[in-house]
Design a protein around this motif. Sequence first.
Motif, PDB file in Angstrom:
ATOM      1  N   UNK A  29       4.953  11.372  -4.086  1.00  0.00           N
ATOM      2  CA  UNK A  29       6.330  10.906  -3.938  1.00  0.00           C
ATOM      3  C   UNK A  29       6.739  10.841  -2.467  1.00  0.00           C
ATOM      4  N   UNK A  30       6.333  11.837  -1.679  1.00  0.00           N
ATOM      5  CA  UNK A  30       6.612  11.799  -0.247  1.00  0.00           C
ATOM      6  C   UNK A  30       5.972  10.557   0.370  1.00  0.00           C
ATOM      7  N   UNK A  31       4.720  10.301   0.016  1.00  0.00           N
ATOM      8  CA  UNK A  31       4.017   9.140   0.551  1.00  0.00           C
ATOM      9  C   UNK A  31       4.688   7.838   0.131  1.00  0.00           C
ATOM     10  N   UNK A  32       5.219   7.791  -1.081  1.00  0.00           N
ATOM     11  CA  UNK A  32       5.940   6.601  -1.544  1.00  0.00           C
ATOM     12  C   UNK A  32       7.170   6.361  -0.675  1.00  0.00           C
ATOM     13  N   UNK A  33       7.880   7.428  -0.344  1.00  0.00           N
ATOM     14  CA  UNK A  33       9.036   7.301   0.530  1.00  0.00           C
ATOM     15  C   UNK A  33       8.642   6.843   1.919  1.00  0.00           C
ATOM     16  N   UNK A  34       7.546   7.365   2.414  1.00  0.00           N
ATOM     17  CA  UNK A  34       7.041   6.968   3.731  1.00  0.00           C
ATOM     18  C   UNK A  34       6.637   5.497   3.734  1.00  0.00           C
ATOM     19  N   UNK A  38       8.356   2.512   5.933  1.00  0.00           N
ATOM     20  CA  UNK A  38       7.548   1.697   6.853  1.00  0.00           C
ATOM     21  C   UNK A  38       7.413   0.247   6.385  1.00  0.00           C
ATOM     22  N   UNK A  39       7.879  -0.002   5.141  1.00  0.00           N
ATOM     23  CA  UNK A  39       7.697  -1.317   4.518  1.00  0.00           C
ATOM     24  C   UNK A  39       6.215  -1.683   4.445  1.00  0.00           C
TER      25      UNK A  39
END
Length: 82
Positions: A29-34, A38-39
């Motif tokens: 989930x953190x990576x999804x937000x990142x 970053x688009x």
Amino acid sequence: MNSITRETSALGPVVAGTDGSEKAMEEVLWAAGEAAARKQPLAVVHAIGVEQAGYVAHDESHRVLDTAKEVLDDAATLVSRW
């Protein structure tokens, strides 16, 4: 395009590994937000270590692949709900 956009777009996809544990799914989930910030695309991967797999007999390989598919499907479902 400003310099920050150029710098982050040059980074490429965000990659997260998961073993299916609760902590690993939090990291997904953190990576999804990142990735969203970053688009950039998100790639979620799953691997098992040699000490876990060793030699996998042909009849067991389907079980290993099914488990991996389940872990990745769970991660995809989690991210899609986010």
